[in-house]
Design a protein around this motif. Structure first.
Motif, short mmCIF file in Angstrom:
data_model
loop_
_atom_site.label_atom_id
_atom_site.label_comp_id
_atom_site.label_asym_id
_atom_site.label_seq_id
_atom_site.Cartn_x
_atom_site.Cartn_y
_atom_site.Cartn_z
N ALA A 1 0.85 -1.20 0.00
CA ALA A 1 0.00 0.00 0.00
C ALA A 1 0.88 1.24 0.00
N ASP A 2 0.27 2.35 -0.43
CA ASP A 2 0.86 3.68 -0.31
C ASP A 2 0.06 4.37 0.78
N MET A 3 0.67 4.57 1.94
CA MET A 3 -0.05 5.10 3.10
C MET A 3 0.21 6.59 3.26
N TRP B 1 8.70 8.74 13.11
CA TRP B 1 9.35 9.37 11.96
C TRP B 1 8.53 10.56 11.46
N CYS B 2 7.20 10.41 11.43
CA CYS B 2 6.34 11.53 11.02
C CYS B 2 6.53 12.73 11.95
N CYS C 1 0.95 16.07 4.98
CA CYS C 1 0.51 14.73 4.57
C CYS C 1 1.74 13.98 4.09
N ILE C 2 2.12 12.94 4.80
CA ILE C 2 3.37 12.22 4.54
C ILE C 2 3.04 10.85 3.97
N ASP C 3 3.58 10.57 2.77
CA ASP C 3 3.28 9.33 2.07
C ASP C 3 4.40 8.30 2.24
N TRP C 4 4.00 7.08 2.58
CA TRP C 4 4.93 5.99 2.83
C TRP C 4 4.59 4.79 1.95
N TRP D 1 5.90 14.06 0.56
CA TRP D 1 4.88 14.67 1.39
C TRP D 1 4.28 15.86 0.65
N SER D 2 3.17 16.36 1.19
CA SER D 2 2.50 17.51 0.60
C SER D 2 1.82 18.28 1.72
N THR D 3 1.31 19.47 1.37
CA THR D 3 0.71 20.33 2.39
C THR D 3 -0.80 20.42 2.19
N ALA D 4 -1.38 21.61 2.30
CA ALA D 4 -2.84 21.72 2.44
C ALA D 4 -3.63 21.34 1.21
N SER D 5 -3.01 21.20 0.06
CA SER D 5 -3.77 20.83 -1.14
C SER D 5 -3.96 19.32 -1.25
#
Length: 311
Positions: free
Chosen positions: A202-204, A248-249, A262-265, A277-281
């Motif tokens: 998965a991509d979490m 880690w987050c 928003c941090i993607d793993w 990672w990304s921000t408010a969008s």
């Protein structure tokens, strides 16, 4: 008012209308519940200027004459569109309005540059994807021996350094495909990176608000696909896998003084590996209940606090 500004010219006309309709349907009820209104603005209708101060002119109105909130990433598939979005981003940032996607401290490129953010995270001791940037234009093929040496024999992922939602992402299986892909991306005017394609369950995406992990969602590609983005047909589930990466987050968020991140793993057999990672969008409205309400309350609560504090 929360204003979402985007480059409509990056999409076909019908696709842009569908995007606006979908975004409004998903965000407007949540925003109104929190006491905000919500609207979507096309960047092409906005003129930026400095007339004794920052001005953001939209259909004859200076949006910055009243204090509002904005989501306006400086991203576009087209060079002039990118420059226009950067002008909008910087005009809002220099005003007393709230630029919500500017939710970290430090250089603004750490909001979107996948190479830079992975370099930042690696310096914190966070496990990251090996990533090699493609040189520009006629020098692009110089990356091929570097890729073979440090990323192995494939398969690979070739993707833009500063775009999202799975746009322009290629899965490469062979050396010949790699050479062809590099030749193609060298003509696009867009920066690209190469990463190994790692098998993963998965991509979490983990949501961090005000320094606290709130929840997560795990995305999976559609059958036969390789892109987990929901906008590209991926499916989702909610679980407690974010507990594996909570420390880690927190480390990443603290290093950036991040208010919303928003941090993607990638969830691999050898453990979680940071992807980006990304921000408010970054989207969260696809979350099921009760996670949606939990995150929406945290998200709009953060916005309300920022607005009231004058940040």
């Amino acid at each position: 008012m929360i204003n979402w500004i985007y480059q409509a010219d990056d999409r076909e006309h019908d696709s842009a209308l569908q995007f606006e309709e979908s975004l409004s349907k998903r965000y407007l009820p949540l925003a109104q519940k929190a006491g905000f209104d919500f609207r979507i603005l096309q960047a092409g209708e906005i003129i930026t200027s400095c007339l004794g101060g920052p001005v953001l002119r939209y259909r004859g109105e200076d949006l910055l004459s009243t204090r509002q909130c904005y989501i306006a990433e400086d991203l576009s598939r087209r060079p002039q569109g990118l420059q226009h979005m950067r002008a909008i981003y910087r005009t809002i940032y220099s005003s007393d309005s709230v630029l919500l996607n500017r939710s970290i401290s430090g250089p603004d490129y750490l909001e979107r540059d996948k190479l830079a953010l992975l370099q930042h995270a690696a310096g914190l001791g966070v496990p990251t994807l090996k990533t090699i940037s493609v040189p520009a234009e006629k020098y692009a093929r110089r990356v091929i021996p570097e890729v073979r040496c440090y990323l192995g024999n494939g398969p690979y992922i070739v993707k833009p350094r500063e775009l999202g939602m799975g746009v322009g992402v290629l899965k490469i299986e062979t050396d010949q495909q790699l050479e062809t892909a590099i030749d193609i991306v060298s003509t696009t005017g867009t920066g690209y990176i190469v990463q190994p394609f790692l098998p993963h369950s998965a991509d979490m995406r983990v949501f961090v608000v005000d320094g606290r992990v709130v929840t997560s969602l795990s995305r999976k590609p559609r059958p036969g696909g390789y892109l987990a983005s929901i906008s590209q047909g991926g499916s989702l589930e909610v679980n407690d896998d974010h507990l594996q990466v909570e420390e880690w987050c927190n480390t990443v968020a603290e290093s950036l003084n991040a208010e919303f991140l928003c941090i993607d793993w990638l969830m691999t057999d050898s453990g979680p590996i940071l992807n980006e990672w990304s921000t408010a969008s970054a989207g969260f409205t696809v979350l099921p209940e009760p996670q949606l309400t939990l995150l929406a309350d945290a998200f709009f609560g953060w916005i309300k606090r920022k607005f009231e504090e004058g940040n």
